[in-house]
Design a protein around this motif. Structure first.
Motif, PDB file in Angstrom:
ATOM      1  N   GLU A 104       0.835  -1.201   0.000  1.00  0.00           N
ATOM      2  CA  GLU A 104       0.000   0.000   0.000  1.00  0.00           C
ATOM      3  C   GLU A 104       0.875   1.258   0.000  1.00  0.00           C
ATOM      4  OE1 GLU A 104      -3.047  -0.625  -0.457  1.00  0.00           O
ATOM      5  OE2 GLU A 104      -3.145  -2.731   0.154  1.00  0.00           O
ATOM      6  N   ASP A 105       0.237   2.391  -0.313  1.00  0.00           N
ATOM      7  CA  ASP A 105       0.976   3.661  -0.420  1.00  0.00           C
ATOM      8  C   ASP A 105       1.679   4.043   0.886  1.00  0.00           C
ATOM      9  OD1 ASP A 105       0.210   3.836  -3.002  1.00  0.00           O
ATOM     10  OD2 ASP A 105      -1.506   5.175  -2.620  1.00  0.00           O
ATOM     11  N   ASP A 106       1.050   3.637   2.029  1.00  0.00           N
ATOM     12  CA  ASP A 106       1.670   3.998   3.314  1.00  0.00           C
ATOM     13  C   ASP A 106       2.764   3.005   3.725  1.00  0.00           C
ATOM     14  OD1 ASP A 106       0.209   1.759   3.874  1.00  0.00           O
ATOM     15  OD2 ASP A 106      -1.136   2.691   5.329  1.00  0.00           O
TER      16      ASP A 106
END
Ligand SMILES: Cc1cc2nc3c(=O)[nH]c(=O)nc-3n(C[C@H](O)[C@H](O)[C@H](O)COP(=O)(O)OP(=O)(O)OC[C@H]3O[C@@H](n4cnc5c(N)ncnc54)[C@H](O)[C@@H]3O)c2cc1C
Length: 345
Positions: free
Chosen positions: A138-140
């Motif tokens: 995921e982006d995080d």
């Protein structure tokens, strides 16, 4: 702060990761496609017999820590197979010894006890019958897993992949992460070779008197790669019976992988009767089998390639990372990965 780690595969490497993280702020969740844990160190029960149809035993070799670990896990039910392993060759000539004496550990309740006991002391959560199909970064920076029912799991701070290399390569191919480390890892995992073994079990309502527990073909030239007498393991086979575990050579196994059990077992029983020079063995009273498409690694992965994505939280572990198909080495490899996740290595 608690960190959450997902481990795909609850074989001995997977429980090794969990064991390293026990009593720490790292929470481990294991996922396995099978109905139980322990992977290729497998045990089955049938007709009053209990048999290890994958890994036969845990052999510590030079590694004293294995004996210590087994003692820590509890010696009740821990059983040494006392009779030796002999050899046979392409012509079926049987010879004494193969120079690897020493304890050969299993459990009266089967070799799965090892993983079960480790998992119990680690206290990790296990989701069985959960086949992970894809992974996403995921982006995080966290990781999520999706199973074949479409259910999403996570997010996790890190994920450890422990299936045999070809299955791990499939998972990496289904990983959504636009990063060159994924490509490097995928190429390296995809290059690891595995051999296939079809295990055939032959049961007889009589005892077989032999001075050995097992025969192995070290030249890999006979269609029977390994043959062992499960009755040599305390508590596995009732008195007066014999249960032969026959692991067929890789070429034979690939050629006859999908052949129906009855006809494959007829061929195996003929080969065994010939090898042991006992015509009674052509006629087992029941048979069973297990196909191990990915039985044992024939090569391993370069350590730097295996670790190339670890700083992003993507790890691999298992016998093919350790370099040899052995229960204790796969476990140790998983435990070492767990220690790296903890930052202890
Ligand atoms: C026939 C045979 C005989 C052997 N004999 C011996 C022996 O005598 N002594 C010895 O020390 N070793 C032996 N071995 C080797 C030993 O069994 C392995 O080295 C060891 O069990 C490997 O453990 P692992 O955790 O690395 O992999 P595995 O045990 O293969 O565990 C991986 C797990 O991943 C799961 N999985 C795969 N894909 C997915 C997915 N997509 N989603 C969820 N779960 C998934 C599988 O179900 C499996 O439980 C033998 C192996 C075989 C097959």
């Amino acid at each position: 702060m608690t960190r959450h780690i997902a481990v795909v595969g609850a074989g001995v490497a997977g429980v090794g990761v969990a064991d390293a993280c026990r009593d720490t702020p790292v929470e481990v969740t294991l996922y396995d496609k099978a109905s139980g844990i322990s992977g290729r160190a497998a045990t089955r029960r049938k007709h009053g017999c209990r048999y290890d149809h994958g890994a036969n035993y845990i052999k510590p070799g030079e590694d004293a820590w294995v004996d210590d670990l087994l003692a820590e896990l509890g010696s009740d039910g821990l059983a040494d197979i006392e009779l030796p392993v002999w050899t046979h060759d392409a012509d079926g000539t049987i010879a004494e010894g193969r120079g690897d004496e020493g304890p050969k550990w299993t459990y009266t309740e089967g070799i799965t006890q090892f993983a079960k006991r480790v998992r119990k002391r680690a206290g990790a959560t296990v989701h069985t019958e959960t086949r992970i199909e894809s992974i996403a970064h995921e982006d995080d920076g966290e990781w999520t897993l999706t199973d074949t029912d479409g259910e999403s799991h996570g997010p996790f701070d890190a994920v450890v992949l422990t299936p045999p290399a070809p299955q791990t390569a499939d998972l990496l191919a289904a990983t959504d992460w636009d990063d060159e480390r994924l490509d490097r890892l995928h190429v390296a995992v995809d290059a690891v070779a595995f051999r296939t073994i079809r295990t055939v079990l032959l049961h007889y309502p009589f005892e077989l008197e032999r001075p050995w527990y097992a025969l192995v073909d070290p030249d890999r030239a006979h269609p029977v790669g390994w043959l062992s007498r499960e009755e040599c393991k305390p508590g596995h086979v009732p008195d007066g019976q014999s249960l032969l575990v026959v692991q067929m050579a890789p070429d034979w196994s690939v050629e006859r992988y999908d052949e129906p059990l009855d006809s494959a077992a007829d061929v195996v029983a003929e080969l065994v009767a010939d090898l042991l020079d006992d015509a009674r063995l052509t006629d087992p009273d029941w048979v069973d089998d297990q196909g191990w498409r990915y039985a044992l690694p024939d090569s391993s992965i370069d350590a730097a390639d295996a670790r190339c994505a670890e700083d992003a939280g993507l790890f691999v572990a298992g016998d093919w990372v350790a370099g040899e198909g052995r229960v204790h080495l796969a476990f140790e490899n998983g435990r070492t990965v767990g220690e790296r996740i903890l930052g202890h290595e």
